[in-house]
Enzyme design. Structure first.
Site, PDB file in Angstrom:
ATOM      1  N   ASP A   1      39.504 145.318  24.322  1.00  0.00           N
ATOM      2  CA  ASP A   1      40.201 146.578  23.966  1.00  0.00           C
ATOM      3  C   ASP A   1      38.891 147.398  23.928  1.00  0.00           C
ATOM      4  O   ASP A   1      37.699 147.031  23.878  1.00  0.00           O
ATOM      5  CB  ASP A   1      40.542 146.668  22.645  1.00  0.00           C
ATOM      6  N   SER A   2      39.029 148.668  23.863  1.00  0.00           N
ATOM      7  CA  SER A   2      37.790 149.868  23.691  1.00  0.00           C
ATOM      8  C   SER A   2      37.072 149.660  22.425  1.00  0.00           C
ATOM      9  O   SER A   2      35.973 150.056  22.182  1.00  0.00           O
ATOM     10  CB  SER A   2      38.349 151.287  23.955  1.00  0.00           C
TER      11      SER A   2
ATOM     12  N   CYS B   1      44.744 146.461  25.424  1.00  0.00           N
ATOM     13  CA  CYS B   1      44.622 147.907  25.333  1.00  0.00           C
ATOM     14  C   CYS B   1      45.360 148.359  26.138  1.00  0.00           C
ATOM     15  O   CYS B   1      45.592 148.074  27.346  1.00  0.00           O
ATOM     16  CB  CYS B   1      43.056 148.018  25.890  1.00  0.00           C
TER      17      CYS B   1
ATOM     18  N   GLU C   1      38.912 153.896  14.208  1.00  0.00           N
ATOM     19  CA  GLU C   1      37.524 153.418  14.334  1.00  0.00           C
ATOM     20  C   GLU C   1      36.578 153.647  13.118  1.00  0.00           C
ATOM     21  O   GLU C   1      35.938 153.061  12.827  1.00  0.00           O
ATOM     22  CB  GLU C   1      36.902 153.890  15.633  1.00  0.00           C
TER      23      GLU C   1
ATOM     24  N   CYS D   1      49.290 152.197  21.690  1.00  0.00           N
ATOM     25  CA  CYS D   1      47.835 151.971  21.740  1.00  0.00           C
ATOM     26  C   CYS D   1      47.581 150.899  20.530  1.00  0.00           C
ATOM     27  O   CYS D   1      48.267 151.069  19.438  1.00  0.00           O
ATOM     28  CB  CYS D   1      47.189 153.474  21.231  1.00  0.00           C
TER      29      CYS D   1
ATOM     30  N   HIS E   1      45.517 150.558  18.555  1.00  0.00           N
ATOM     31  CA  HIS E   1      44.711 150.888  17.137  1.00  0.00           C
ATOM     32  C   HIS E   1      45.891 151.489  16.305  1.00  0.00           C
ATOM     33  O   HIS E   1      45.887 151.330  15.034  1.00  0.00           O
ATOM     34  CB  HIS E   1      44.008 152.303  17.580  1.00  0.00           C
TER      35      HIS E   1
HETATM   36  N1  DGL Z   1      43.387 150.696  22.124  1.00  0.00           N
HETATM   37  C1  DGL Z   1      43.298 151.319  23.375  1.00  0.00           C
HETATM   38  C2  DGL Z   1      44.716 151.371  24.009  1.00  0.00           C
HETATM   39  O1  DGL Z   1      45.522 150.754  23.523  1.00  0.00           O
HETATM   40  C3  DGL Z   1      42.657 152.493  23.774  1.00  0.00           C
HETATM   41  C4  DGL Z   1      42.073 153.597  22.762  1.00  0.00           C
HETATM   42  C5  DGL Z   1      41.082 154.370  23.043  1.00  0.00           C
HETATM   43  O2  DGL Z   1      39.931 153.920  23.350  1.00  0.00           O
HETATM   44  O3  DGL Z   1      41.384 155.705  23.166  1.00  0.00           O
HETATM   45  O4  DGL Z   1      45.145 152.183  24.786  1.00  0.00           O
END
Ligand code: DGL
Length: 289
Positions: A11-12, A74, A153, A185, A187
């Site tokens: 993931d990012s 991600c 984050e 997402c 996150h």
């Molecule tokens: N967690 C990632 C996703 O599911 C990317 C979030 C990001 O870095 O903007 O899209």
């Protein structure tokens, strides 16, 4: 490839840990090699080509370090890089989180799906396309949530800011009377308290939406593929999970256990920009954490 090889997950940033924690729960014998591209987080507001340019070298890195399977934990990477990654690594099963998320929503009887995702995922149209491929009659409304990833984050998932952002982003989905909301997402599952609280207020009491976290379905799909290919970890396996971060090691070492709900065995700094891309983790040895 043997069953003892790790599953590559990336993931990012910390978002993919919402998928990693489901691996630890559902497939506890599997070893994870996790990559958090925290040097480039957030991905969500970047051009889609740039995101693909981050995701593909991460896949290369995971495969070069022995991954028997790659999970794009991600959504934006799943939206823009899944096909290209499969072409580059035809022998390795590579899965994303979007199709599992849509499948989970449809299985729960969704008719009006709301998707909360990053700007890039929404612009890609991947959720609407995937949903309509599986069920052309389902309604889909997507809403971009640029404030969410930085809050997660920074460990501010329960802050007043997070609650305010949740309300703002849920409003259009409430107006559209969505019955199901996909957390598009990785996150966002960490914002579930803020989201359910504000949904409780915004949606009528007898029409509360169901929130869908694609992680569980993704891990179940991974389990099926591992079994089909006879590359699942043996029951006797004692996995040692490694977490690589392209950003600050200490920050990830601090956050990881909070999001995982348990210890992160090893946390290793890896810089894919400056190292040769086949960069071998073996040289760092174990026990670096
Ligand atoms: N967690 C990632 C996703 O599911 C990317 C979030 C990001 O870095 O903007 O899209």
């Amino acid at each position: 490839v043997t069953g003892n090889a790790p599953i590559g997950v990336f993931d990012s940033g910390v978002g993919g840990l919402s998928v990693a924690r489901q691996f630890l729960r559902i497939l506890p014998n599997e070893e994870l090699l996790y990559f958090a591209d925290t040097a480039h987080v957030p991905y969500g507001g970047r051009p889609l080509d740039e995101v693909r340019g981050f995701a593909l070298p991460i896949c290369d890195f995971l495969v070069a370090n022995g991954a028997k399977m790659v999970v794009m934990a991600c959504n934006i990477s799943s939206a823009v890089a899944l096909d290209a990654a499969r072409l580059q690594h035809p022998d390795i099963p590579i899965i994303g989180v979007i199709a599992p998320g849509v499948q989970a929503a449809l299985r729960q009887g969704a008719r009006r799906i709301g998707v909360l995702a990053t700007q890039g995922t929404v612009s890609s149209g991947a959720y609407t396309a995937t949903a309509h491929r599986l069920d052309p009659t389902v309604n889909v409304v997507e809403n971009a949530c640029p404030r969410f990833v930085p809050l997660v984050e920074d460990g501010l998932s329960e802050s007043a800011d997070a609650i305010d952002a949740a309300r703002t982003y849920l409003e259009p989905l409430s107006r559209a009377s969505c019955d199901t909301i996909i957390l598009g997402c990785t996150h966002y599952p960490f914002l579930i308290n803020a989201l359910t609280r504000e949904a409780g207020d915004l949606f009528p009491a007898d029409h509360q939406p169901r929130f869908v976290d694609p992680a569980g379905e993704t891990v179940r799909e991974a389990g099926v593929i591992l079994a089909d290919r006879a590359i699942a970890a043996p029951p006797s396996a004692t996995p040692h999970h490694r977490y690589c971060t392209s950003g600050e090691r200490a920050k990830f070492a601090r956050q990881g256990p909070i999001f995982l709900g348990g210890p992160a065995d090893d946390v290793i700094h890896v810089d894919l920009d400056s190292q040769e891309r086949s960069y071998s983790l073996a040289r760092l040895g174990r026990g670096v954490g």
